[in-house]
Write a protein that holds these residues in place. Structure first.
Motif, mmCIF file in Angstrom:
data_model
loop_
_atom_site.group_PDB
_atom_site.id
_atom_site.type_symbol
_atom_site.label_atom_id
_atom_site.label_comp_id
_atom_site.label_asym_id
_atom_site.label_seq_id
_atom_site.Cartn_x
_atom_site.Cartn_y
_atom_site.Cartn_z
ATOM 1 N N PHE A 24 12.089 9.738 7.904
ATOM 2 C CA PHE A 24 11.945 8.786 7.055
ATOM 3 C C PHE A 24 10.524 8.817 6.484
ATOM 4 O O PHE A 24 10.222 8.533 5.043
ATOM 5 C CB PHE A 24 12.205 7.492 7.760
ATOM 6 N N LYS A 25 9.446 9.315 7.275
ATOM 7 C CA LYS A 25 8.154 9.104 6.717
ATOM 8 C C LYS A 25 7.764 10.217 6.078
ATOM 9 O O LYS A 25 7.207 10.022 5.081
ATOM 10 C CB LYS A 25 7.219 9.303 8.183
ATOM 11 N N THR A 26 8.458 11.483 6.377
ATOM 12 C CA THR A 26 8.146 12.726 5.301
ATOM 13 C C THR A 26 8.877 12.660 4.247
ATOM 14 O O THR A 26 8.637 13.530 3.230
ATOM 15 C CB THR A 26 8.425 13.996 6.291
ATOM 16 N N SER A 27 9.975 11.859 3.992
ATOM 17 C CA SER A 27 11.097 11.751 3.056
ATOM 18 C C SER A 27 10.538 10.846 1.934
ATOM 19 O O SER A 27 10.898 10.920 0.719
ATOM 20 C CB SER A 27 12.437 11.482 3.441
ATOM 21 N N GLY A 28 9.750 9.924 2.242
ATOM 22 C CA GLY A 28 9.200 8.935 1.145
ATOM 23 C C GLY A 28 10.304 7.711 1.365
ATOM 24 O O GLY A 28 10.012 6.665 0.795
ATOM 25 N N ILE A 29 11.399 7.812 2.281
ATOM 26 C CA ILE A 29 12.176 6.656 2.150
ATOM 27 C C ILE A 29 11.568 5.507 2.968
ATOM 28 O O ILE A 29 10.894 5.579 3.858
ATOM 29 C CB ILE A 29 13.585 7.105 2.817
ATOM 30 N N LYS A 30 12.010 4.140 2.334
ATOM 31 C CA LYS A 30 11.534 2.955 3.077
ATOM 32 C C LYS A 30 12.268 2.526 4.051
ATOM 33 O O LYS A 30 13.250 1.988 3.701
ATOM 34 C CB LYS A 30 10.992 1.875 2.154
ATOM 35 N N ARG A 31 11.854 2.746 5.171
ATOM 36 C CA ARG A 31 12.692 2.252 6.371
ATOM 37 C C ARG A 31 11.741 1.486 7.468
ATOM 38 O O ARG A 31 10.648 2.061 7.391
ATOM 39 C CB ARG A 31 13.732 3.381 7.039
ATOM 40 N N PRO A 32 12.342 1.067 8.534
ATOM 41 C CA PRO A 32 11.301 0.567 9.508
ATOM 42 C C PRO A 32 10.888 1.729 10.586
ATOM 43 O O PRO A 32 11.164 1.776 11.738
ATOM 44 C CB PRO A 32 12.285 -0.653 10.354
#
Length: 136
Positions: A24-32
């Protein structure tokens, strides 16, 4: 840019919350991404998890919820930015569609930044949707 030795794809391979957080962090997607307990529940309660790997490194994930006969909701499609624009996301979606079968509609909610991406990989934009937002 990362070198690609050989990308492999796996269906319902077990992953850890820490691995999902990193994607999630390395993709740029906003998730918890920092709530590992919540991420573990997201993994546990998914029906389908398609993952992409470069050697032993998780580089992409498609996480979905489905009844396997009518509809499937693609909750997450995330690919490490170093591997984007190489067909990884498209292949994750293709494998998900193959897994759920032809009688199942695949649905998703897109972030504003990805609105132009999804039609490129076969999704049709629809206007007839509603939502009740989460509180956190």
């Amino acid at each position: 840019m990362e070198s690609i030795n050989k990308i492999s794809y796996k269906v319902n391979e077990s992953i850890k919350a820490e691995e999902l957080s990193k994607i999630f962090k390395t993709s740029g997607i906003k998730r918890p991404s920092d709530d590992l307990n919540r991420l573990q529940r997201m993994i546990k309660n998914s029906n389908v998890l398609i993952t992409a790997w470069n050697n032993n490194q998780l580089i992409g994930v498609a996480r979905a919820i489905t009844d396997y006969c009518y509809c499937c909701y693609l909750s997450d499609l995330a690919v490490n930015k170093n591997y984007q624009n190489r067909g990884v996301g498209k292949e994750l979606v293709r494998l998900l569609k193959e897994h759920i079968g032809d009688e199942v509609a695949l649905l998703l909610l897109s972030s504003p930044t990805a609105m132009e991406y999804y039609p490129k990989i076969g999704f049709e934009k629809i206007e007839n949707g509603f939502k009740i937002s989460r509180k956190k």
